[in-house]
Design a protein around this motif. Structure first.
Motif, PDB file in Angstrom:
ATOM      1  N   UNK A   6       0.801  -1.224   0.000  1.00  0.00           N
ATOM      2  CA  UNK A   6       0.000   0.000   0.000  1.00  0.00           C
ATOM      3  C   UNK A   6       0.832   1.271   0.000  1.00  0.00           C
ATOM      4  N   UNK A   7       2.143   1.146   0.115  1.00  0.00           N
ATOM      5  CA  UNK A   7       3.040   2.306   0.176  1.00  0.00           C
ATOM      6  C   UNK A   7       3.629   2.623  -1.197  1.00  0.00           C
ATOM      7  N   UNK A   8       2.767   2.818  -2.185  1.00  0.00           N
ATOM      8  CA  UNK A   8       3.215   2.987  -3.570  1.00  0.00           C
ATOM      9  C   UNK A   8       4.211   4.133  -3.731  1.00  0.00           C
ATOM     10  N   UNK A   9       3.925   5.272  -3.134  1.00  0.00           N
ATOM     11  CA  UNK A   9       4.821   6.423  -3.319  1.00  0.00           C
ATOM     12  C   UNK A   9       6.192   6.172  -2.717  1.00  0.00           C
ATOM     13  N   UNK A  10       6.228   5.629  -1.507  1.00  0.00           N
ATOM     14  CA  UNK A  10       7.498   5.355  -0.855  1.00  0.00           C
ATOM     15  C   UNK A  10       8.285   4.278  -1.607  1.00  0.00           C
ATOM     16  N   UNK A  11       7.585   3.266  -2.114  1.00  0.00           N
ATOM     17  CA  UNK A  11       8.245   2.222  -2.894  1.00  0.00           C
ATOM     18  C   UNK A  11       8.769   2.803  -4.200  1.00  0.00           C
ATOM     19  N   UNK A  12       7.986   3.674  -4.830  1.00  0.00           N
ATOM     20  CA  UNK A  12       8.432   4.327  -6.063  1.00  0.00           C
ATOM     21  C   UNK A  12       9.712   5.110  -5.857  1.00  0.00           C
ATOM     22  N   UNK A  13       9.801   5.821  -4.757  1.00  0.00           N
ATOM     23  CA  UNK A  13      11.019   6.584  -4.443  1.00  0.00           C
ATOM     24  C   UNK A  13      12.189   5.634  -4.199  1.00  0.00           C
ATOM     25  N   UNK A  14      11.945   4.562  -3.455  1.00  0.00           N
ATOM     26  CA  UNK A  14      13.003   3.587  -3.173  1.00  0.00           C
ATOM     27  C   UNK A  14      13.506   2.936  -4.457  1.00  0.00           C
ATOM     28  N   UNK A  15      12.590   2.626  -5.374  1.00  0.00           N
ATOM     29  CA  UNK A  15      13.008   2.024  -6.645  1.00  0.00           C
ATOM     30  C   UNK A  15      13.793   3.026  -7.485  1.00  0.00           C
ATOM     31  N   UNK A  16      13.367   4.279  -7.469  1.00  0.00           N
ATOM     32  CA  UNK A  16      14.122   5.295  -8.201  1.00  0.00           C
ATOM     33  C   UNK A  16      15.544   5.418  -7.634  1.00  0.00           C
ATOM     34  N   UNK A  17      15.660   5.405  -6.324  1.00  0.00           N
ATOM     35  CA  UNK A  17      16.984   5.518  -5.704  1.00  0.00           C
ATOM     36  C   UNK A  17      17.858   4.306  -6.027  1.00  0.00           C
ATOM     37  N   UNK A  18      17.255   3.133  -6.137  1.00  0.00           N
ATOM     38  CA  UNK A  18      18.014   1.914  -6.419  1.00  0.00           C
ATOM     39  C   UNK A  18      18.323   1.758  -7.904  1.00  0.00           C
ATOM     40  N   UNK A  19      17.401   2.198  -8.759  1.00  0.00           N
ATOM     41  CA  UNK A  19      17.544   2.053 -10.213  1.00  0.00           C
ATOM     42  C   UNK A  19      17.311   3.396 -10.909  1.00  0.00           C
ATOM     43  N   UNK A  20      18.172   4.397 -10.686  1.00  0.00           N
ATOM     44  CA  UNK A  20      17.914   5.747 -11.203  1.00  0.00           C
ATOM     45  C   UNK A  20      17.928   5.866 -12.729  1.00  0.00           C
ATOM     46  N   UNK A  21      18.591   4.954 -13.413  1.00  0.00           N
ATOM     47  CA  UNK A  21      18.697   5.052 -14.863  1.00  0.00           C
ATOM     48  C   UNK A  21      17.685   4.192 -15.613  1.00  0.00           C
ATOM     49  N   UNK A  22      16.815   3.504 -14.890  1.00  0.00           N
ATOM     50  CA  UNK A  22      15.820   2.634 -15.521  1.00  0.00           C
ATOM     51  C   UNK A  22      14.524   3.403 -15.729  1.00  0.00           C
ATOM     52  N   UNK A  23      14.029   3.390 -16.970  1.00  0.00           N
ATOM     53  CA  UNK A  23      12.717   3.968 -17.252  1.00  0.00           C
ATOM     54  C   UNK A  23      11.672   3.000 -16.701  1.00  0.00           C
ATOM     55  N   UNK A  24      10.925   3.402 -15.683  1.00  0.00           N
ATOM     56  CA  UNK A  24       9.966   2.499 -15.053  1.00  0.00           C
ATOM     57  C   UNK A  24       8.934   1.917 -16.013  1.00  0.00           C
ATOM     58  N   UNK A  25       8.632   2.626 -17.080  1.00  0.00           N
ATOM     59  CA  UNK A  25       7.618   2.145 -18.011  1.00  0.00           C
ATOM     60  C   UNK A  25       8.129   0.998 -18.886  1.00  0.00           C
ATOM     61  N   UNK A  26       9.425   0.700 -18.804  1.00  0.00           N
ATOM     62  CA  UNK A  26       9.989  -0.415 -19.569  1.00  0.00           C
ATOM     63  C   UNK A  26      10.098  -1.682 -18.732  1.00  0.00           C
ATOM     64  N   UNK A  27       9.728  -1.612 -17.470  1.00  0.00           N
ATOM     65  CA  UNK A  27       9.884  -2.745 -16.555  1.00  0.00           C
ATOM     66  C   UNK A  27       8.625  -3.608 -16.571  1.00  0.00           C
TER      67      UNK A  27
END
Length: 69
Positions: A6-27
């Protein structure tokens, strides 16, 4: 703080920090699911995810990614 599906925003930030160069829409959702469950702070049942929750996480991650481009 432990993260749940249920923590979509916090998870989104964590994923960005872990994978900053990955376009999320390609995953693919299968990879997204694995990446979420592999986050150090994630502490929810891996089987409790839904397509809607994965979509919300992906969009939160994309917003973070887009804001930092």
């Amino acid at each position: 703080m432990k993260l749940t599906w249920n923590d979509a925003e916090e998870i989104g930030i964590a994923l960005y920090e872990k994978y900053p160069d990955v376009d999320p829409l390609t995953v693919r959702f299968t990879d997204l699911h694995r990446w979420v469950t592999e986050l150090d702070d994630f502490a929810d049942d891996p089987k409790a995810s839904t397509e809607g929750k994965l979509e919300a996480i992906q969009m939160a991650w994309w917003e973070e990614w887009k804001a930092n481009r």
